[in-house]
Design a protein around this motif. Structure first.
Motif, PDB file in Angstrom:
ATOM      1  N   ARG A   1      -4.334   1.646  12.805  1.00  0.00           N
ATOM      2  CA  ARG A   1      -4.757   2.954  12.349  1.00  0.00           C
ATOM      3  C   ARG A   1      -6.196   3.171  12.813  1.00  0.00           C
ATOM      4  NH1 ARG A   1      -1.099   6.282  11.298  1.00  0.00           N
ATOM      5  NH2 ARG A   1      -2.257   7.348   9.645  1.00  0.00           N
TER       6      ARG A   1
ATOM      7  N   LEU B   1      -4.545   3.088   5.072  1.00  0.00           N
ATOM      8  CA  LEU B   1      -3.863   3.467   3.841  1.00  0.00           C
ATOM      9  C   LEU B   1      -4.651   3.005   2.622  1.00  0.00           C
ATOM     10  CD1 LEU B   1      -1.585   3.663   6.005  1.00  0.00           C
ATOM     11  CD2 LEU B   1       0.001   2.910   4.237  1.00  0.00           C
TER      12      LEU B   1
ATOM     13  N   TRP C   1      -8.529  -1.070   1.471  1.00  0.00           N
ATOM     14  CA  TRP C   1      -7.571  -0.315   2.273  1.00  0.00           C
ATOM     15  C   TRP C   1      -6.667  -1.291   3.019  1.00  0.00           C
ATOM     16  CZ3 TRP C   1     -12.897   1.370   3.274  1.00  0.00           C
ATOM     17  CH2 TRP C   1     -13.267   2.474   2.508  1.00  0.00           C
TER      18      TRP C   1
ATOM     19  N   GLN D   1      -2.986   2.895  -0.312  1.00  0.00           N
ATOM     20  CA  GLN D   1      -1.934   2.313  -1.149  1.00  0.00           C
ATOM     21  C   GLN D   1      -1.953   0.792  -0.984  1.00  0.00           C
ATOM     22  OE1 GLN D   1      -1.522   4.924   0.849  1.00  0.00           O
ATOM     23  NE2 GLN D   1      -0.988   6.559  -0.551  1.00  0.00           N
TER      24      GLN D   1
ATOM     25  N   TRP E   1       5.603   4.790   4.905  1.00  0.00           N
ATOM     26  CA  TRP E   1       5.277   4.036   3.690  1.00  0.00           C
ATOM     27  C   TRP E   1       6.268   4.408   2.606  1.00  0.00           C
ATOM     28  CZ3 TRP E   1       4.017   5.388  -1.349  1.00  0.00           C
ATOM     29  CH2 TRP E   1       3.500   4.354  -2.153  1.00  0.00           C
TER      30      TRP E   1
ATOM     31  N   PRO F   1       2.091   8.564   3.662  1.00  0.00           N
ATOM     32  CA  PRO F   1       0.674   8.269   3.911  1.00  0.00           C
ATOM     33  C   PRO F   1       0.409   7.782   5.331  1.00  0.00           C
ATOM     34  CG  PRO F   1       1.437   7.245   1.857  1.00  0.00           C
ATOM     35  CD  PRO F   1       2.646   7.684   2.611  1.00  0.00           C
ATOM     36  N   VAL F   2       1.445   7.268   6.021  1.00  0.00           N
ATOM     37  CA  VAL F   2       1.279   6.860   7.417  1.00  0.00           C
ATOM     38  C   VAL F   2       1.401   8.123   8.264  1.00  0.00           C
ATOM     39  CG1 VAL F   2       2.021   5.305   9.249  1.00  0.00           C
ATOM     40  CG2 VAL F   2       2.346   4.642   6.862  1.00  0.00           C
TER      41      VAL F   2
END
Length: 236
Positions: A76, A89, A162, A91, A183, A24-25
């Motif tokens: 990010r 993210l 997030w 997650q 991740w 996801p990164v």
């Protein structure tokens, strides 16, 4: 004591979880650059540049702070208060694995990797505490790449929507290279020495002592059976 004693390490009989999911990164290796030379899906804060001195691939990023005001690090890409995720993210539980080389620092707590909880606004206004990885001082200036591992869990806080992956340099001075950020669903057990005490035996100072080590598990799984070893200086 006539010579220092060095606590060398902890050997654990435990394996790391396998990685099967997509990362996801996105652009965690900093290989994709925009027209300005900034890695896609990341934004720079302060004196941050792309470097060819990488752990793997062509590129890494280097954060270099030398007495300048303001923040120095990475986020990010996102826009505050627009209600969108950007490249943060979704997650809310898991961990990060990343590689770093610490060239210099101005003391403990200078070189840090955060996972920052963000609201749906988005903004850092949830009241939840950041998850923190602090680069050990013994890694600073050794010229080696090291793997960092950081767990986090914000699932119990309904305000967190997030999370940011956010390396930082604090203090007056520091230089940190970062590469291969990923991740993971679980980081496994992470043994970490918190404190080591050397207590000399009264009447036998210099000849006899007791060594006590406090070990914490900074991971998200139980530690297995392990062994600790002590490497003595020559003459002991």
């Amino acid at each position: 004591m006539r010579a220092p004693m060095l606590l060398a390490g902890l050997l654990l009989l435990a394996g790391w979880p396998l990685l099967a999911q997509e990362n996801p990164v996105t652009n965690g290796g900093f290989e994709q650059l925009d027209q300005q030379g900034v890695p896609l899906d990341w934004e720079f804060l302060g004196n941050v540049q792309v470097t060819g001195d990488a752990h793997s691939g062509q590129y890494a990023v280097v954060m270099d702070r030398e007495g300048s005001p303001g923040e120095c690090g990475l986020n990010r890409r996102w826009l505050p208060n627009d209600g969108k995720q950007g490249t943060m993210l979704s997650q809310l539980k898991g961990g990060l694995r990343f590689w770093y080389r610490a060239d210099s620092s101005s003391g403990p707590g200078t070189l840090i990797v955060y996972v920052i909880p963000m609201s749906a606004d988005p903004f850092e206004n949830t009241g939840a505490q950041r998850a923190i990885y602090q680069v050990p001082e013994q890694h600073v200036g050794d010229g080696q790449w090291h793997e960092g591992v950081l767990k986090y869990d914000f699932t119990s806080d309904p305000k967190v929507k997030w999370v940011h992956v956010s390396p930082r340099i604090s203090g007056k001075q520091g230089r940190l290279l970062l590469d291969d950020v990923r991740w993971v669903e679980s980081v496994g057990p992470i043994p970490r020495f918190k404190k080591v005490d050397i207590v000399e035996t009264p009447g036998l100072e210099g000849d006899h002592c007791t060594i006590k080590a406090t070990v914490e598990n900074a991971g998200d799984e139980l530690l297995g059976i392990g062994l600790a070893s002590i490497e003595l200086a020559e003459g002991l």
